[in-house]
Design a protein around this motif. Structure first.
Motif, PDB file in Angstrom:
ATOM      1  N   ARG A 270      -1.518  61.368 -28.249  1.00  9.89           N
ATOM      2  CA  ARG A 270      -0.337  61.587 -29.091  1.00  9.89           C
ATOM      3  C   ARG A 270      -0.698  61.438 -30.561  1.00  9.89           C
ATOM      4  N   GLY A 271      -1.985  61.395 -30.849  1.00  4.05           N
ATOM      5  CA  GLY A 271      -2.440  61.221 -32.218  1.00  4.05           C
ATOM      6  C   GLY A 271      -3.753  60.450 -32.218  1.00  4.05           C
ATOM      7  N   PRO A 272      -4.337  60.205 -33.391  1.00  6.40           N
ATOM      8  CA  PRO A 272      -5.640  59.542 -33.453  1.00  6.40           C
ATOM      9  C   PRO A 272      -5.701  58.159 -32.808  1.00  6.40           C
ATOM     10  N   SER A 273      -4.619  57.392 -32.851  1.00  8.00           N
ATOM     11  CA  SER A 273      -4.660  56.038 -32.295  1.00  8.00           C
ATOM     12  C   SER A 273      -4.142  56.007 -30.861  1.00  8.00           C
ATOM     13  N   VAL A 274      -4.505  54.940 -30.134  1.00 10.42           N
ATOM     14  CA  VAL A 274      -4.124  54.766 -28.740  1.00 10.42           C
ATOM     15  C   VAL A 274      -3.479  53.391 -28.578  1.00 10.42           C
ATOM     16  N   LEU A 275      -2.268  53.343 -28.075  1.00 11.18           N
ATOM     17  CA  LEU A 275      -1.559  52.082 -27.879  1.00 11.18           C
ATOM     18  C   LEU A 275      -1.957  51.430 -26.555  1.00 11.18           C
ATOM     19  N   ARG A 276      -2.350  50.161 -26.633  1.00 11.38           N
ATOM     20  CA  ARG A 276      -2.635  49.407 -25.409  1.00 11.38           C
ATOM     21  C   ARG A 276      -1.307  48.955 -24.805  1.00 11.38           C
ATOM     22  N   PRO A 277      -1.084  49.213 -23.515  1.00 11.72           N
ATOM     23  CA  PRO A 277       0.199  48.873 -22.898  1.00 11.72           C
ATOM     24  C   PRO A 277       0.393  47.365 -22.765  1.00 11.72           C
ATOM     25  N   GLN A 278       1.615  46.979 -22.446  1.00  8.34           N
ATOM     26  CA  GLN A 278       1.936  45.559 -22.351  1.00  8.34           C
ATOM     27  C   GLN A 278       1.226  44.868 -21.190  1.00  8.34           C
ATOM     28  N   ASP A 279       0.832  45.614 -20.178  1.00  8.32           N
ATOM     29  CA  ASP A 279       0.108  45.016 -19.060  1.00  8.32           C
ATOM     30  C   ASP A 279      -1.404  45.187 -19.209  1.00  8.32           C
ATOM     31  N   PHE A 280      -1.851  45.474 -20.425  1.00  8.88           N
ATOM     32  CA  PHE A 280      -3.275  45.701 -20.677  1.00  8.88           C
ATOM     33  C   PHE A 280      -4.106  44.459 -20.373  1.00  8.88           C
ATOM     34  N   VAL A 281      -5.254  44.681 -19.736  1.00  9.92           N
ATOM     35  CA  VAL A 281      -6.221  43.613 -19.462  1.00  9.92           C
ATOM     36  C   VAL A 281      -7.567  44.069 -20.019  1.00  9.92           C
ATOM     37  N   PRO A 282      -8.184  43.302 -20.921  1.00  6.74           N
ATOM     38  CA  PRO A 282      -9.443  43.724 -21.527  1.00  6.74           C
ATOM     39  C   PRO A 282     -10.591  43.747 -20.530  1.00  6.74           C
ATOM     40  N   ASN A 283     -11.634  44.459 -20.877  1.00 11.83           N
ATOM     41  CA  ASN A 283     -12.831  44.515 -20.052  1.00 11.83           C
ATOM     42  C   ASN A 283     -13.400  43.111 -19.865  1.00 11.83           C
ATOM     43  N   PRO A 284     -13.903  42.802 -18.678  1.00  9.95           N
ATOM     44  CA  PRO A 284     -14.417  41.454 -18.406  1.00  9.95           C
ATOM     45  C   PRO A 284     -15.480  40.959 -19.381  1.00  9.95           C
ATOM     46  N   ILE A 285     -16.217  41.858 -20.030  1.00  6.52           N
ATOM     47  CA  ILE A 285     -17.279  41.394 -20.923  1.00  6.52           C
ATOM     48  C   ILE A 285     -16.723  40.715 -22.176  1.00  6.52           C
ATOM     49  N   VAL A 286     -15.442  40.950 -22.485  1.00  6.18           N
ATOM     50  CA  VAL A 286     -14.841  40.290 -23.652  1.00  6.18           C
ATOM     51  C   VAL A 286     -13.653  39.426 -23.260  1.00  6.18           C
ATOM     52  N   ALA A 287     -13.285  39.419 -21.991  1.00  5.16           N
ATOM     53  CA  ALA A 287     -12.124  38.636 -21.552  1.00  5.16           C
ATOM     54  C   ALA A 287     -12.322  37.165 -21.893  1.00  5.16           C
ATOM     55  N   GLY A 288     -11.303  36.550 -22.464  1.00  5.62           N
ATOM     56  CA  GLY A 288     -11.373  35.143 -22.834  1.00  5.62           C
ATOM     57  C   GLY A 288     -11.850  34.891 -24.241  1.00  5.62           C
ATOM     58  N   ASN A 289     -12.444  35.909 -24.872  1.00  6.03           N
ATOM     59  CA  ASN A 289     -12.879  35.759 -26.264  1.00  6.03           C
ATOM     60  C   ASN A 289     -11.685  35.885 -27.203  1.00  6.03           C
ATOM     61  N   ASP A 290     -11.779  35.193 -28.325  1.00  3.39           N
ATOM     62  CA  ASP A 290     -10.703  35.282 -29.317  1.00  3.39           C
ATOM     63  C   ASP A 290     -10.586  36.708 -29.860  1.00  3.39           C
ATOM     64  N   SER A 291     -11.725  37.420 -29.866  1.00  3.73           N
ATOM     65  CA  SER A 291     -11.734  38.771 -30.427  1.00  3.73           C
ATOM     66  C   SER A 291     -11.344  39.837 -29.405  1.00  3.73           C
ATOM     67  N   ALA A 292     -11.060  39.437 -28.179  1.00  5.54           N
ATOM     68  CA  ALA A 292     -10.691  40.415 -27.150  1.00  5.54           C
ATOM     69  C   ALA A 292      -9.402  41.131 -27.535  1.00  5.54           C
TER      70      ALA A 292
END
Length: 444
Positions: A270-292
């Motif tokens: 829908r344009g250049p940016s992509v919205l992460r949904p409310q049920d989004f779960v980050p990839n395990p390699i960054v899960a738990g990091n403050d920067s996730a």
């Protein structure tokens, strides 16, 4: 889908494939590779320009050594075109449509296909209709004939002592009995004799005058294996081209894998940016990091400053120069470098075939397929160029209520049909807190 239905679908698909193989016969066996493999044998004429022609080196010339550039098309640097090329040769696909951003080499899909079909296919009547007669004639003079004369397979088939160019169109009759007609999309050409292969280039310019629909009907009246190829940028929602696009069996976005986490994703649909949904779960390699990355945040093609934080041309250029691509899964920020572009390009996929529960892929007969490819699809369109045009377009709308640049951006740069409802999303995304309205899901 039931097992019986699955078996029936596969049986029908197999029967159709056997029919097509028989139809192609000895002609098809003369070249077994893909269209883009055959393209390495075609020396493109001087009318083909662009950065790729200055830096390109095909596999064949690379293998010879001592050659820095060549005028052969190479799919390795344009993998976003693999899907359309494959669909064109799929015997069960009747319609192939490519909505592409300008200057992303999309027109080469039909252009190179013409060369292939004239020698390595059973199709006898090939018709190419461009948006106007002037463009058709220019294409013939500056690109087609120069390239045909350099194609060793076609040179023996070219008639001699014949004026190939008419006043308003071009018709070339090869010595193998095939006819190539190139002209403008007008009432006469759209309503004339049917074609085995009909190619429409930039038909969106005709809006809703009915000519695209008439051209489509010409193919429907052809023999069983008639094929329609439509290539061009997007037009406006509700126009003839948009109607054809929405009627296709499948519409396939281009997907890519993050170089860090491997997560597969598409560019913003829908344009250049992509919205992460409310049920989004980050990839395990960054899960738990403050920067996730968090739910409700944005990934995709972005800049360090928003458009409402810059004013002068210099500030806009500077902001656009910071353009980067952020992975939706892990938040990895990628700058526009050749290694990054090559890494993304290498993972491009556009799978249009249907998948059965057992993992088997097949194509239903009389299938219609659409491919969608925005600016970032091409390695040779700088992200800073895309984002500069985007920032300028959004400022024009906000500051002067001028929607024309925004319309042009979505149609020409992002290959999306213009819809006034897009403004709801665009305006929501420029607020201090991201609060894009939920009635615009990031899906087709």
């Amino acid at each position: 889908m039931t097992g019986a239905h699955d078996n029936k679908a596969l049986a029908e698909s197999g029967a159709e494939l056997r029919f097509q193989k028989g139809l192609w016969g000895g002609i098809a066996r003369s070249f077994r590779g893909a269209i883009y493999d055959y393209a390495r044998t075609i020396t493109l004429g001087s009318g083909y320009i662009g950065d790729w022609s200055l830096t390109n080196l095909c596999r064949n010339c690379r293998a010879k050594g001592g050659i820095r550039t060549c005028r052969h098309f190479e799919i390795d640097t344009a993998r976003h075109l693999i899907g359309p090329f494959k669909a064109i040769l799929d015997p069960n696909v009747r319609i192939v449509m490519l909505l592409k951003a300008a200057q992303t080499a999309g027109s080469l899909v039909w252009d190179l296909t013409v060369h292939y079909l004239m020698v390595h296919s059973p199709y006898m009547r090939i018709k190419v209709l461009m948006d106007c007669e002037e463009k058709a004639r220019t294409y013939c003079v500056q690109r087609l004939m120069d390239t045909l004369k350099k194609n060793p397979d076609i040179v023996p088939l070219l008639p001699t002592g014949l004026d190939r160019f008419g006043v308003t169109d071009t018709e070339l009759r090869l010595l193998n009995g095939k006819t190539l007609f190139i002209g403008g999309l007008n009432e006469t050409n759209a309503s004339s004799l049917p074609a085995d292969v009909m190619i429409l280039d930039e038909g969106w310019l005709h809006q809703s005058d009915g000519l695209m629909k008439k051209a489509v009907n010409r193919v429907k009246q052809s023999q069983k294996n008639g094929k329609l190829i439509i290539v061009g940028q997007a037009g406006n929602k509700g126009e003839d081209q948009d109607g054809i696009w929405n009627s296709l069996n499948v519409r396939v976005p281009l997907t890519w894998a993050c170089p860090r986490c491997g997560g597969r994703q598409s560019f913003g649909e829908r344009g250049p940016s992509v919205l992460r949904p409310q049920d989004f779960v980050p990839n395990p390699i960054v899960a738990g990091n403050d920067s996730a990355p968090k739910p409700g945040t944005y990934a995709g093609l972005k800049t360090r400053k928003r458009h409402n934080e810059v004013s002068t041309p210099e500030e806009i250029t500077s902001a656009a120069a910071t353009a980067f691509l952020e992975c939706v899964h892990c938040g990895f920020e990628m700058d526009d470098t050749r290694p990054i572009r090559e890494a993304i390009n290498a993972t491009f996929e556009q799978e249009y075939r249907q998948r059965l529960p057992d993992g088997t892929f097949y194509t239903p007969k009389n299938f219609s397929v659409g491919f969608w490819q925005p600016d970032p699809s091409s390695m040779f369109v700088p992200w800073k160029t895309t984002m500069k045009e985007y920032i300028i377009a959004k400022k024009a709308d906000d500051d002067y209520k001028n929607k024309v640049p925004l319309m042009d951006f979505f149609k020409a740069n992002w290959a999306l049909p213009w819809d006034e409802n897009l403004l709801k999303v665009i305006r929501a995304r420029v607020q201090e807190k991201y609060d894009a309205q939920s009635d615009w899901p990031e899906a087709w």
